[in-house]
Design an enzyme around this catalytic site. Structure first.
Site, short mmCIF file in Angstrom:
data_model
loop_
_atom_site.label_atom_id
_atom_site.label_comp_id
_atom_site.label_asym_id
_atom_site.label_seq_id
_atom_site.Cartn_x
_atom_site.Cartn_y
_atom_site.Cartn_z
N HIS A 1 17.24 83.85 -61.11
CA HIS A 1 16.95 82.43 -61.00
C HIS A 1 17.06 81.80 -62.38
O HIS A 1 17.11 82.48 -63.39
CB HIS A 1 15.57 82.17 -60.38
CG HIS A 1 14.42 82.59 -61.23
ND1 HIS A 1 13.96 83.88 -61.29
CD2 HIS A 1 13.63 81.88 -62.07
CE1 HIS A 1 12.94 83.96 -62.11
NE2 HIS A 1 12.72 82.75 -62.60
N HIS B 1 24.63 75.73 -72.24
CA HIS B 1 24.58 74.84 -71.09
C HIS B 1 24.64 75.64 -69.80
O HIS B 1 24.94 76.82 -69.81
CB HIS B 1 25.72 73.81 -71.14
CG HIS B 1 27.09 74.39 -71.04
ND1 HIS B 1 27.73 74.97 -72.11
CD2 HIS B 1 27.94 74.49 -69.99
CE1 HIS B 1 28.93 75.39 -71.73
NE2 HIS B 1 29.08 75.12 -70.44
N GLU C 1 27.18 71.37 -66.88
CA GLU C 1 28.62 71.20 -66.70
C GLU C 1 28.92 71.34 -65.21
O GLU C 1 28.42 72.25 -64.56
CB GLU C 1 29.37 72.28 -67.48
CG GLU C 1 30.87 72.30 -67.24
CD GLU C 1 31.58 73.47 -67.91
OE1 GLU C 1 32.80 73.55 -67.78
OE2 GLU C 1 30.91 74.31 -68.54
#
Length: 133
Positions: free
Chosen positions: A7, A62, A108
């Site tokens: 997770h 990211h 993204e």
């Protein structure tokens, strides 16, 4: 032996704002919500929003989320219409839209996968690229 990503947890300073961003704007499915957090899913991704003092990355770190090529243009238009600004312009294989969540975590939206990225490296290799398979 590790089996994959279990997770992803992101700190948020405003749970309601982040919950709305991920559910209403990005289309995550809400699973549970409590006073200091929430569990959301998107495909096989389990996302935990946890109340804390966010300190988003100031570097290239990211989270990339997948989308099909067919849905990409309309989804980007949806994000732009919502006032989302890009933090980076795409320069790599596949189409990408780079955005920040309400706490500044860099995201993204990407068309492609590891296979398409590796294929692109055959014609445009990174500096000092070493293949292992």
């Amino acid at each position: 032996m590790l089996g994959g990503l279990n997770h992803l947890t992101l700190a948020t300073g405003d749970l309601d704002r982040s919950f709305a961003f991920y559910v209403d704007l990005l289309g995550f499915r809400p699973r549970v919500k409590w006073a200091r957090g929430a569990y959301l899913t998107q495909g096989n991704l389990w996302l935990c929003l946890s109340c804390d003092h966010p300190q988003p990355a100031k570097d290239y770190s990211h989270v990339a989320l997948s989308i099909s090529a067919e849905l990409f243009p309309a989804f980007c238009a949806h994000l732009r219409q919502a006032g989302i600004e890009e933090w980076k312009t795409n320069s790599s294989e596949g189409e990408s839209f780079y955005l920040k969540d309400p706490d500044g975590h860099q995201l993204e939206i990407h068309v492609g996968d590891l296979a398409s990225r590796l294929d692109s490296l055959k014609t445009r290799p990174y500096e000092d690229l070493v293949w292992f398979e």
